[in-house]
Design an enzyme around this catalytic site. Structure first.
Site, short mmCIF file in Angstrom:
data_model
loop_
_atom_site.label_atom_id
_atom_site.label_comp_id
_atom_site.label_asym_id
_atom_site.label_seq_id
_atom_site.Cartn_x
_atom_site.Cartn_y
_atom_site.Cartn_z
N GLY A 1 0.82 -1.21 0.00
CA GLY A 1 0.00 0.00 0.00
C GLY A 1 0.85 1.25 0.00
N SER B 1 5.27 -6.06 -1.30
CA SER B 1 5.63 -4.65 -1.41
C SER B 1 5.93 -4.05 -0.03
CB SER B 1 4.50 -3.92 -2.16
OG SER B 1 4.87 -2.62 -2.52
N MET B 2 5.21 -3.02 0.39
CA MET B 2 5.44 -2.40 1.69
C MET B 2 5.19 -3.41 2.82
SD MET B 2 6.46 -0.07 3.67
CE MET B 2 6.81 1.31 2.62
N HIS C 1 9.47 -5.31 -4.77
CA HIS C 1 9.64 -4.63 -6.05
C HIS C 1 10.00 -3.17 -5.77
CE1 HIS C 1 5.02 -3.64 -6.23
NE2 HIS C 1 5.60 -3.14 -5.18
N ASP D 1 9.00 -7.56 -9.93
CA ASP D 1 8.20 -8.23 -8.91
C ASP D 1 8.85 -9.58 -8.59
OD1 ASP D 1 6.52 -6.10 -9.14
OD2 ASP D 1 4.77 -7.24 -9.81
#
Length: 195
Positions: A65, A94-95, A118, A169
């Site tokens: 997010g 991700s985060m 990523h 990714d």
């Protein structure tokens, strides 16, 4: 969702979140946003106020997010006086993966969970004049540098190795996560049940 709790005064209904919070279990679930970050921070404040010695278990199942919201969560995890143990219970992308890997008191993955790293992404379409676009690009590159530094610090990898791993990714199984330094141990559900 409510659960029944027995006490000396009888049986009462409490929310599942309240019951889990009383057991020092906090979730990062779904999209990381300013709202979810504030909720997380409130819970960590309460638990630190109650006891700074007893561990807090953070269970993550998130697609990632907002970077700024994630960084607020990161700062709280790093500054918490109470030890925070991280559990990936599905996916931490991700985060979410950055937050998971930043645990200083144990980073545990369930056998079928997954991490994904990523480069930082732009949340919205880019528009504006060339100066604005250049400023956005410079900001994004600075964010990428900061994220790579954080991941390098918590994995023991060089910034160059992290940059290579985040250039696309990159999905990690629990075994690959452990090998890359993102995870400490692969555990079963019983580890989460320990108090």
């Amino acid at each position: 969702m409510n659960v029944l709790v027995k006490s000396s005064s009888g049986i009462t209904q409490v929310s599942a979140d309240s019951k889990l919070l009383s057991q020092r279990k906090v979730f990062i679930e779904g999209e990381i946003s300013s709202e979810s970050a504030c909720e997380f921070i409130k819970k960590i404040l309460i638990l630190n106020e109650e006891d700074t010695d007893k561990p807090i278990d953070v269970l993550i199942n998130s697609p990632g997010g907002e970077i700024n919201s994630g960084m607020a969560i990161y700062d709280v995890i790093q500054a918490s006086k109470a030890p925070i143990r991280m559990f990936c219970i599905g996916r931490a992308y991700s985060m979410g993966a950055v937050l998971f890997s930043s645990g200083n008191h144990g980073r545990y993955m369930l056998p079928h969970s997954e991490l994904m790293l990523h480069e930082p992404l732009l949340g919205n379409r880019v528009s504006g004049n060339s100066s604005s676009i250049q400023s956005i690009s410079e900001s994004l590159l600075e964010t990428k540098r900061r994220m790579n530094q954080i991941l390098a610090r918590h994995t023991g990898k060089s910034e160059e190795e992290v940059e290579k791993a985040t250039s696309y990714d990159h999905y990690y199984s629990p075994k690959e996560s452990r090998e890359f330094g993102l995870c400490d141990e692969i555990v079963d559900f019983n580890k989460i049940m320990e108090n």
